[in-house]
Write an enzyme that holds these catalytic residues in place. Structure first.
Site: not given
Ligand SMILES: *Cc1c(COP(=O)(O)O)cnc(C)c1O
Length: 355
Positions: A101, A167, A191
């Site tokens: 990511w 993030d 998540k």
């Molecule tokens: C799942 C995830 C993403 C991507 O998320 P989307 O909502 O599918 O764009 C980005 N960063 C992390 C750490 C993730 O777990």
């Protein structure tokens, strides 16, 4: 048979929340409407959105000088929105690379800025002494929990005057955080917050208002903040469910209590992995995620059999990410301890049978 869903996302939600959503599905609080039928500008939905934000602010103790935005486009859109909004006349940015990511965020930022990868590591968080930060950077970006690699920061980097951006898609609400240490925090909802389709942004007020030329209106944090995330139609039903999750977390004792439950669950699985010579965890001890736990079987030819046996017992979605293989157990807030206990019992039994 009881089913435990170890999916990395979209992921397990609290049963109590789903039951409440079921009970309110056809008629929200006597309104005669389902939440998904409501105008986002009507008084019912305004109340839902207002309460969701208030509960989130309380849970995370978000200071008053921070805006809370409920957007769409996923965390992946934030990979672009962050540089578009936060460069503010600068051209350099610092990124820490701890996995897949991080790489995606870096790749996207490179479209808008000169990216200095200040530190890079796999299967561990690079300690601060290894970071080569640029004092002129517009911000420092890191991924607080690498969902695929299972690498989590258990500390908050100190970047001095340079704003910190995180993030937190896969570990937000898993523990208390000090929001005031950050310029901006973002997270896709699917998540640990609620259904897919909702993206949370928490941003300090003084960071917004100066975008790159050509930034789409929808991508401008200032406009989204001024319009209370209702410049256009927000993902109303997803936000409603997120609100129920916030309320549920408050009722369960807030984020300190959640952190303690998550510690107990993760410790159980890691201590079994460490004691076993049948399974292996690739992540350094001080960097292990409490949300996503990757592990491999010493003999990878048994992977298929392991996964089939797990499915038969209702232990679902344990297959590792397609890019890394092996197994991954995602044990977000809503995964009960009993789910981790059932997983460890199965792993133990499988190891005994196939050793
Ligand atoms: C799942 C995830 C993403 C991507 O998320 P989307 O909502 O599918 O764009 C980005 N960063 C992390 C750490 C993730 O777990």
């Amino acid at each position: 048979m009881h089913v435990y869903n170890f999916s990395a996302g979209p992921a397990v939600l609290p049963k109590a929340v789903l039951a409440q959503a079921r009970d309110e599905m056809l008629d929200w609080h006597g309104s005669g409407m389902s939440v998904m039928e409501m105008s986002h500008r009507g008084k019912e939905f305004q109340e839902i959105a207002h309460q969701a934000e208030a509960d989130l602010r309380e849970l995370l103790a978000i200071p008053d000088n921070y805006k809370v935005l409920f957007l769409q486009g996923g965390a992946s859109s934030q990979f672009a929105m962050v540089p578009m909004n936060l460069l503010r006349g600068k051209s350099q940015v610092d990124y820490i690379n701890t996995g897949i990511w991080s790489e995606k965020a870096i790749e996207e930022a490179q479209r808008y800025a000169t990216v200095n990868v200040a530190a890079s590591a796999r299967n561990r968080v690079p300690p601060k002494v290894e970071w080569e930060l640029d004092a002129e950077a517009a911000y420092v970006h890191y991924v607080a929990n690498e969902t695929v690699g299972g690498v989590e920061f258990h500390w908050t980097p100190d970047t001095g005057k340079v704003p910190l951006v995180a993030d937190m898609s896969s570990n937000i609400l898993s523990k208390p955080i000090d929001v005031s240490r950050y310029g901006l925090i973002y997270a896709g909802a699917q998540k640990n917050i609620g259904p897919a389709g909702l993206t949370l942004v928490i941003v300090r007020e003084d960071m917004i208002g100066e975008t790159l030329p050509g930034t789409p209106t929808m991508f401008d944090y200032r406009i989204q903040a001024e319009q209370h995330s209702m410049y256009n139609t927000p993902p109303t039903y997803a936000l409603y469910i997120a609100g129920l999750v916030f309320r549920h977390l408050k009722n369960e004792g807030g984020l300190s209590a959640a952190a303690e439950r998550n510690r107990v669950k993760a410790d159980l699985l890691y201590s079994y992995l460490d004691a076993s010579d049948f399974y292996l965890c690739p992540v350094a001890r001080d960097s292990r995620s409490r949300m996503n736990i990757p592990f491999t079987l010493h003999n990878s030819r048994l992977d298929e059999e392991f996964l089939c046996g797990a499915d038969d017992r209702g232990l679902l979605q344990l297959k590792g990410h397609r890019l890394v293989g092996g197994m991954r157990a995602s044990i977000y807030n809503a995964m009960p301890l009993a789910g981790v206990q059932a997983l460890v019992a199965y792993m133990q039994e499988f190891a005994e049978r196939r050793s």
